[in-house]
Motif scaffolding. Sequence first.
Motif, mmCIF file in Angstrom:
data_model
loop_
_atom_site.group_PDB
_atom_site.id
_atom_site.type_symbol
_atom_site.label_atom_id
_atom_site.label_comp_id
_atom_site.label_asym_id
_atom_site.label_seq_id
_atom_site.Cartn_x
_atom_site.Cartn_y
_atom_site.Cartn_z
ATOM 1 N N GLU A 193 84.576 22.347 111.644
ATOM 2 C CA GLU A 193 85.267 21.442 110.740
ATOM 3 C C GLU A 193 84.500 21.262 109.429
ATOM 4 O OE1 GLU A 193 88.277 19.822 110.795
ATOM 5 O OE2 GLU A 193 88.698 21.182 112.464
ATOM 6 N N SER A 194 83.182 21.276 109.514
ATOM 7 C CA SER A 194 82.371 21.189 108.301
ATOM 8 C C SER A 194 82.600 22.402 107.411
ATOM 9 C CB SER A 194 80.890 21.077 108.670
ATOM 10 O OG SER A 194 80.637 19.882 109.368
ATOM 11 N N LEU A 195 82.666 23.565 108.022
ATOM 12 C CA LEU A 195 82.905 24.783 107.248
ATOM 13 C C LEU A 195 84.293 24.763 106.620
ATOM 14 C CD1 LEU A 195 81.871 27.497 106.307
ATOM 15 C CD2 LEU A 195 82.697 28.500 108.454
ATOM 16 N N ARG A 196 85.278 24.271 107.356
ATOM 17 C CA ARG A 196 86.615 24.135 106.756
ATOM 18 C C ARG A 196 86.563 23.249 105.520
ATOM 19 N NH1 ARG A 196 89.521 20.038 106.272
ATOM 20 N NH2 ARG A 196 88.448 18.859 107.909
ATOM 21 N N ASN A 201 86.697 22.771 99.492
ATOM 22 C CA ASN A 201 86.142 22.055 98.340
ATOM 23 C C ASN A 201 85.070 22.844 97.604
ATOM 24 O OD1 ASN A 201 87.334 19.141 98.579
ATOM 25 N ND2 ASN A 201 86.702 19.668 100.660
ATOM 26 N N LYS A 202 85.032 24.159 97.794
ATOM 27 C CA LYS A 202 83.965 24.977 97.232
ATOM 28 C C LYS A 202 83.991 25.051 95.713
ATOM 29 C CE LYS A 202 86.538 29.323 97.914
ATOM 30 N NZ LYS A 202 86.770 29.589 96.483
ATOM 31 N N ASP A 203 85.131 24.737 95.098
ATOM 32 C CA ASP A 203 85.234 24.832 93.648
ATOM 33 C C ASP A 203 85.005 23.498 92.944
ATOM 34 O OD1 ASP A 203 85.803 27.570 93.741
ATOM 35 O OD2 ASP A 203 87.915 27.160 94.175
ATOM 36 N N LYS A 204 84.568 22.497 93.688
ATOM 37 C CA LYS A 204 84.203 21.207 93.092
ATOM 38 C C LYS A 204 83.024 20.666 93.881
ATOM 39 C CE LYS A 204 87.879 19.086 95.854
ATOM 40 N NZ LYS A 204 89.157 18.355 95.823
ATOM 41 N N PRO A 205 82.273 19.745 93.340
ATOM 42 C CA PRO A 205 81.115 19.249 94.096
ATOM 43 C C PRO A 205 81.556 18.455 95.318
ATOM 44 C CG PRO A 205 81.410 17.960 92.111
ATOM 45 C CD PRO A 205 82.384 19.098 92.021
ATOM 46 N N PHE A 206 80.795 18.589 96.392
ATOM 47 C CA PHE A 206 81.132 17.866 97.616
ATOM 48 C C PHE A 206 79.863 17.292 98.230
ATOM 49 C CE2 PHE A 206 80.667 22.368 98.916
ATOM 50 C CZ PHE A 206 79.680 22.251 99.892
ATOM 51 N N PHE A 207 80.056 16.212 98.981
ATOM 52 C CA PHE A 207 78.999 15.633 99.807
ATOM 53 C C PHE A 207 79.460 15.726 101.251
ATOM 54 C CE2 PHE A 207 77.408 11.861 102.160
ATOM 55 C CZ PHE A 207 76.060 12.203 102.179
ATOM 56 N N LEU A 208 78.715 16.461 102.065
ATOM 57 C CA LEU A 208 79.041 16.675 103.474
ATOM 58 C C LEU A 208 77.957 16.055 104.340
ATOM 59 C CD1 LEU A 208 80.348 17.999 105.990
ATOM 60 C CD2 LEU A 208 79.161 20.108 105.379
ATOM 61 N N ASN A 246 71.858 25.936 120.794
ATOM 62 C CA ASN A 246 73.215 26.052 120.276
ATOM 63 C C ASN A 246 73.304 25.516 118.847
ATOM 64 O OD1 ASN A 246 75.941 24.219 120.011
ATOM 65 N ND2 ASN A 246 76.372 26.270 120.804
ATOM 66 N N ILE A 247 72.646 24.400 118.588
ATOM 67 C CA ILE A 247 72.604 23.861 117.223
ATOM 68 C C ILE A 247 71.994 24.887 116.276
ATOM 69 C CG2 ILE A 247 71.492 22.142 115.739
ATOM 70 C CD1 ILE A 247 71.702 20.180 118.144
ATOM 71 N N ASP A 248 70.890 25.490 116.697
ATOM 72 C CA ASP A 248 70.193 26.473 115.864
ATOM 73 C C ASP A 248 71.114 27.642 115.526
ATOM 74 O OD1 ASP A 248 67.351 27.353 114.893
ATOM 75 O OD2 ASP A 248 68.173 29.103 115.941
ATOM 76 N N TRP A 249 71.815 28.136 116.519
ATOM 77 C CA TRP A 249 72.754 29.248 116.298
ATOM 78 C C TRP A 249 73.855 28.848 115.316
ATOM 79 C CZ3 TRP A 249 78.011 29.577 117.701
ATOM 80 C CH2 TRP A 249 78.596 30.845 117.546
ATOM 81 N N ASN A 250 74.433 27.679 115.515
ATOM 82 C CA ASN A 250 75.474 27.204 114.601
ATOM 83 C C ASN A 250 74.929 27.017 113.189
ATOM 84 O OD1 ASN A 250 78.288 26.523 115.638
ATOM 85 N ND2 ASN A 250 77.039 25.695 117.300
ATOM 86 N N PHE A 251 73.713 26.519 113.089
ATOM 87 C CA PHE A 251 73.099 26.282 111.785
ATOM 88 C C PHE A 251 72.948 27.593 111.021
ATOM 89 C CE2 PHE A 251 69.324 25.708 109.073
ATOM 90 C CZ PHE A 251 69.712 24.587 108.338
ATOM 91 N N GLY A 252 72.474 28.629 111.692
ATOM 92 C CA GLY A 252 72.327 29.924 111.035
ATOM 93 C C GLY A 252 73.658 30.506 110.598
ATOM 94 N N LYS A 253 74.642 30.390 111.449
ATOM 95 C CA LYS A 253 75.984 30.886 111.129
ATOM 96 C C LYS A 253 76.555 30.138 109.928
ATOM 97 C CE LYS A 253 80.442 31.485 113.510
ATOM 98 N NZ LYS A 253 81.174 31.162 114.755
ATOM 99 N N ARG A 255 74.858 28.558 107.485
ATOM 100 C CA ARG A 255 74.168 28.943 106.244
ATOM 101 C C ARG A 255 74.638 30.308 105.743
ATOM 102 N NH1 ARG A 255 67.854 28.332 105.776
ATOM 103 N NH2 ARG A 255 68.406 28.279 103.562
ATOM 104 N N ALA A 256 74.901 31.207 106.672
ATOM 105 C CA ALA A 256 75.395 32.525 106.263
ATOM 106 C C ALA A 256 76.747 32.408 105.554
ATOM 107 C CB ALA A 256 75.511 33.437 107.483
ATOM 108 N N GLU A 257 77.594 31.508 106.022
ATOM 109 C CA GLU A 257 78.893 31.298 105.375
ATOM 110 C C GLU A 257 78.721 30.701 103.982
ATOM 111 O OE1 GLU A 257 81.930 32.184 106.278
ATOM 112 O OE2 GLU A 257 81.160 33.148 108.090
ATOM 113 N N LEU A 258 77.747 29.821 103.805
ATOM 114 C CA LEU A 258 77.486 29.280 102.461
ATOM 115 C C LEU A 258 77.105 30.399 101.498
ATOM 116 C CD1 LEU A 258 75.379 26.053 103.256
ATOM 117 C CD2 LEU A 258 77.855 26.230 102.866
ATOM 118 N N GLU A 259 76.325 31.360 102.001
ATOM 119 C CA GLU A 259 75.961 32.512 101.170
ATOM 120 C C GLU A 259 77.195 33.338 100.798
ATOM 121 O OE1 GLU A 259 73.146 33.324 99.850
ATOM 122 O OE2 GLU A 259 71.678 32.073 100.897
ATOM 123 N N LYS A 260 78.063 33.587 101.775
ATOM 124 C CA LYS A 260 79.270 34.368 101.510
ATOM 125 C C LYS A 260 80.164 33.694 100.480
ATOM 126 C CE LYS A 260 79.617 36.513 106.107
ATOM 127 N NZ LYS A 260 80.434 36.574 107.355
#
Length: 595
Positions: A193-196, A201-208, A246-253, A255-260
């Motif tokens: 849900e955070s990634l959604r 909102n990637k084209d405007k500033p967001f606070f998550l 599991n948290i660690d795995w999700n965290f890495g995934k 961050r990779a999406e933020l890069e993409k």
Amino acid sequence: MKLLKSIVLNGVTGLLISVAALAEKPNVILIMTDDQGYGDLACHGNPYLKTPELDKMHAESIRFTNFHVSPFCTPTRASLMTGKHAAKTGAYRTTGGLSILFRENKTIANLFQDNGYATGMFGKWHLGDHAPQRPQDFGFEDVVWHRAGGIGQATDYPGNDYFDDTYERVVPGDRKGKLEKFSGYCTDVFFQESLRFVKENKDKPFFLYLPLNAPHGPYHVDEKWAAPYKDNKDIVNANFYGMIANIDWNFGKFRAELEKLDIADNTILIFMTDNGTSGGGKFNQQQDSLPLKGYNAGMRGKKSSLYDGGHRVPFFLHWANGGLTGGKDIDTLAAHYDVLPTLAELCGITLPEEYELDGISLNPLIKGETEGWQRDHLVLHHHGGKMFTSPITEQYADVAVMTQKWRLVNSWRVSQKHKFTLYDIQEDPSQEKDVSAQFPEVVARLKEYHQPYWDEVSPIILNRYARIDLGNPDHNPTELCSQDWVMEKGYPPYSISRVKKLPKVIAPWKVHVKEAGRYRITLRQLPKATNKTVVGVKAKIEIAGITEEVTIPKDSKGVDFTVNLPEGDTDLITYIYNTKGEAGGAYFTEVELLD
């Protein structure tokens, strides 16, 4: 090209900010896990746990290595959201009507929303389950959250167990929220849900804000995550470590999406936790020792302790465009209520006076400007009360006063009296050697540091409760749960396992009738969604000077009263009687404004 169109903010600033100016603002992502201690990371020396993605974040970040929060869930969240000592906010315990924010608080989400940011929260709130104290009432527009202090607790949706649960979704523009069933494991869902939210909102500033429920008990996780830790006799809780894996795995995934999405560099990313470990070690019954087994980074105490193991936590901050990279340790005392002013300064946001912060911006430390640093001590207080182990009227019960060199501790749970112990934290980081007899002048000075704090907070904690609205149009009916009973002694029932029998406890809810009118009050022993029969023969309510009593019909699923209530503050007390004439309060009660 960015449009130079102007927008008017709806907050207190009243400023005009161009779309172009907003586009240059950094995004902010604040991730906080639940009950993961300083030692529950491989990068902090844990010899058993594998956390490669969080280790990578650690290697790339500014790291505050002397960062402190409250020793348990709610007060940390209250301070993080408001920038204040938790006792000033109304939310400084985890239950008993003391885990609810005062409605006048302004939060970090309000601040970012008022400055043109999209705001989202996904996970655990634990600062009030009712309007006007829900996340959507404090500046979060896009929300998926569970109620209570943990998934599966009493006020959470019945049957939630970390897998395929039902949470409340809030969409921008509608604060009412709707229950929705999700597929998958809770941590996976909250990251998804955070990634959604980020993509939308990637084209405007967001606070998550991503406050995960894991690795909080009851320690449910898929076997594949726990399996690597199950055959190691030195590991206390394989499922706890599996939840972190599991948290660690999700965290890495994530961050990779933020890069993409090409937004990683202009995103301020923070990782922290809310208190000391709950499952990383085996401690004695008082929980204020060095671990008998497991790993706790050499610290004494765990979650709920006033020793460093209860409140010293990881705090990693990364922002490539701001030059906050490369791996740098900062050992100066810092705390949870510093996060709000720090982020405001990093994002170029002016703080309105109404925020009345206790925290200070950490940016001078980040820049290496330590000369003239404003803080020489921190105060932590594990506030008790008549319902808890230490009396709320005792100024020094369960207190820690900290400086760079010293820790003054009065752990009421151990001594049950005003026994101060003093530790040289630089020479004795495990807090094993009490040196109070050698340095009485230091003890006296640190006690003096506590006095201004007590003068500020004691009138609040001794005289005021955050009240739950009845008749609020954003949340009608109001669904009350026994976890918010304000009790004279003992803990109120806060988990479903504690509410399966007729209670022997009778205690009030502190409520505020928002609008005078006709109300229906329905008493139950289990949530409405369970469709269970009320076990009892007679029921009674007391509210606003009104007392009414009825016989409970056979096979009744809920006992209804209809009363006319005046506007204002009052207490609601409920009674369900058995055939012996014994009474206890209704664990669950709905109050609906009819007209």
